[in-house]
Write an enzyme that holds these catalytic residues in place. Structure first.
Site: not given
Lengths: 395, 275
Positions: A303, A326, A165, A321, A292, A384
């Protein structure tokens, strides 16, 4: 780093093709998520799907590259004058002086999945791909970069970045280095990711998919909504009067876990600090931070705490999002486009679908939209493998 | 065109039958394969249970990466890295695609997170405790060449040293009919900015045209793997040749000129720093 001009940029998301559709959705707080209607076996969840791809065949000359991901790559390239801007840059610099650096997570794997669903006996009697899907380039991660290179006629360095991502955020950093080293005069950056079984059922297997539209940073958030998107930006060396520039990037690794964030947000903090340092600005200078913010319980907490340690309470930070889902490997470009829209229009998006504040999240997290001019915007994209990238844009 | 330079501080290599750089160098010079080479790399960076479970592509990438760092005398935690792979792990793509047809709700979460293209890069940074930047790229047959360019421009942008890893595995299942790759292959370089007397240096030029067909011993030995386009460089390093040409995309190639460090004048000393 020397600033890079961004004179052309675009994104196509579940809100529609082009950045006007994105801006209008953000302004009106109207999201693009819908109940999952993708594929045959439908998980009970919400998705951010781009309408019309099923009917948007590639031009005949590219028929050997047919797949959902390349269709979205092509559709997104036609928006906001991007294709024409690339052709103009080609005339100005020469095709071999423009790099193509694109990010994706799954590239055209949807076509590979389709081939497995339609296997037929091959010449040796063993199960083989159906004839229309026997295109080696469609079944490899570079499918995206190779297709866009071909579609634009650019012949400079061409790379597909696939760091999950963070992919289409890292392309800005890689392109900046190529231009800085003199290997290119301009770069077409961006990313495309499309919905496919691997992603829907893979994230479901990890227990990360919500049954409802995602609620980033809400106290009751319970997972993400998957989406698809494509977008691009054209990077060039900046002149004195460029209105919009890339000013800094930061990249780091969590060194922690393949699919869970570092509990103290170590990598996130390193990426954000490095981006600020490279841009030569203080945390207090940032007017908008696109987080994110996937809406999974762990990611958002970590975060938000990393942001709270680094930024003053005055920062307006949000996850978008809830509007787009996402979009995985395309999240970096989509949310960079949103950060650039914030700079150009003074529209600071809040968070869609979220209402109940989480005590674990600091004052920087804003649910409501705001409107005011800002000079710097940042975008976070984390993937990831603990792969992190933060970008700083300026107007 | 621009030229980029770097010192090659360390080399790692693994292919079927040639499980390390020393045996690869000996093979290039004498044509002999070692007896009883292990069938699979066993990367010491991972805990024993992870070592057994790791996908082959991850195992080979981590094995050569650690070997290159060890030869360079560099701590893995200190190096930003570039991982280049044409296909990622085709065995997992085969598993995911077949499972999605048979029973999509039974997809294994571990197999899914190992399916990402940056799995090797992720395991590397986790195993090494490395918070430096890492990336995972693909450019089909130009994957290693583009990885080398990315590593060199990061040096140009100010990094002191970089780790570059190229790897690919075998295709399995119906995918094997479109993805032509077999065996397991990995190669790694630790590249640095500063010249060193005891290490070779490379200089890269980007040229138009097609790279010549590779005829070196490593290229012949492991030529059916998708990462084989990197082998002309490893053949040149092993044999002491001064020029290697790599495919770098449609109509593009990298011409790599190799020069020895001042204290390693003999051609057979190429790449043996810290051996």
């Amino acid at each position: 780093m020397p600033p890079l001009a961004i004179r052309h940029y675009t994104a196509t998301t579940a809100l529609g093709p082009g950045r006007d559709a994105l801006l209008a959705g953000l302004r009106e707080r109207r999201g693009g998520l819908r109940r999952n209607d993708f594929g045959n076996d439908r998980l009970d969840c919400w998705i951010g799907r781009v309408d019309g791809l099923e009917d948007a065949a590639l031009p005949l000359e590219f028929s050997d590259a047919e797949c959902r991901n390349n269709r979205l790559a092509w559709l997104a390239l036609q928006q906001d004058g991007m294709f024409g801007a690339v052709q103009a840059a080609k005339a100005k610099y020469g095709a071999s002086r423009i790099a193509v650096v694109l990010g994706t997570s799954t590239s055209s794997i949807g076509a590979t999945e389709e081939a497995y669903a339609r296997l037929e006996p091959g010449d040796d009697g063993q199960p083989a791909f159906p004839r229309d899907l026997r295109q080696p380039m469609v079944h490899t991660p570079h499918s995206l970069g190779a297709f866009v290179q071909r579609a634009t006629g650019l012949t400079g360095p061409c790379v597909t970045v696939a760091t999950a991502c963070s992919s289409s955020a890292k392309v800005f950093a890689q392109a900046a280095r190529l231009i800085h080293a003199g290997l290119a005069d301009a770069a077409l950056v961006g990313g495309v990711d499309t919905l496919c079984g691997s992603v829907l059922f893979g994230f479901n297997a990890l227990g990360l998919v919500s049954q409802a539209p995602c609620k980033p940073f809400d106290a009751t958030r319970d997972g993400l909504s998957l989406g698809e998107a494509g977008g691009y930006a054209l990077l060039e060396r900046a002149g004195d009067d460029d209105a919009l520039t890339l000013r800094g990037y930061g990249e780091s690794s969590d060194a922690h876990h393949m699919s869970a964030p570092h509990p103290e947000g170590l990598g996130a903090r390193l990426a954000m600090s490095q981006a600020l340092a490279r841009a030569g600005i203080d945390a207090a200078d940032v007017g908008y931070l696109n987080l994110h913010g996937t809406a999974t319980p762990a990611n958002d907490t970590v975060e938000a705490q990393a942001v709270a340690r680094l930024f003053p309470d005055t920062l307006h930070a949000s996850s978008t999002k809830g509007w787009t889902g996402h979009t995985l490997g395309a999240a970096g470009i989509v949310e960079s486009v949103i950060a650039m829209l914030a700079l150009q229009h003074g529209l600071l998006p809040g968070i869609l679908n979220s209402a109940e504040r989480d005590a674990a999240c600091g004052a920087q997290i804003r649910f409501d939209n705001a409107e005011r001019p800002i000079r710097y915007a940042m975008n976070n994209s984390f993937g990831f493998g603990g792969n992190n990238c933060s970008l700083v844009f300026a107007a | 065109m621009s030229a980029l330079t770097a010192t090659i501080e360390g080399i790692g290599f693994w292919s079927n039958g040639l499980p390390d750089w020393d045996s690869a160098r000996a093979f290039v010079r004498t044509g002999t394969l070692p007896d009883a080479a292990p069938a699979r790399p066993s990367p010491e960076l991972l805990a024993p249970n992870e070592r057994r479970r790791a996908p082959e592509t991850v195992a080979v990438a981590l094995d050569v990466a650690l070997a290159a760092c060890t030869r360079a005398g560099r701590a893995p935690a200190d190096l930003p890295s570039v991982f280049a792979s044409t296909h990622g792990d085709l065995g997992i793509t085969d598993y995911m695609s077949a499972t999605l047809v048979d029973n999509p709700r039974s997809v294994s979460p571990t197999r899914f997170h190992n399916s990402v293209h940056n799995a090797a890069a992720g395991y590397w940074t986790i195993g090494a405790g490395c918070t430096q930047a890492t990336t995972a790229i693909s450019a089909y047959a130009a994957s290693f060449a583009e990885g080398l360019v990315e590593a060199l421009v990061q040096l140009d942008a100010g990094e002191d040293a970089m780790l570059l890893v190229g790897y690919d595995g075998a295709a399995t299942g119906p995918l094997a009919s479109v993805a032509k790759t077999s065996g397991l292959l990995g190669g790694a370089l630790v590249l640095s900015r500063a010249p060193r007397n005891d290490a070779p240096r490379l200089r890269v030029e980007i040229l138009e045209g097609n790279a010549p067909v590779a005829t070196g011993r490593l290229a012949m030995h492991a030529g059916r793997n998708a990462m084989a386009p990197m082998l002309p460089l490893f053949d040149a390093l092993a044999s002491g040749e001064s020029v290697a040409t790599l495919h770098a995309g449609p109509g593009r190639m990298l011409r790599i000129t190799l020069t020895q460090g001042a204290t390693m004048a003999a051609p057979e000393a190429a790449g043996v720093a810290h051996a």
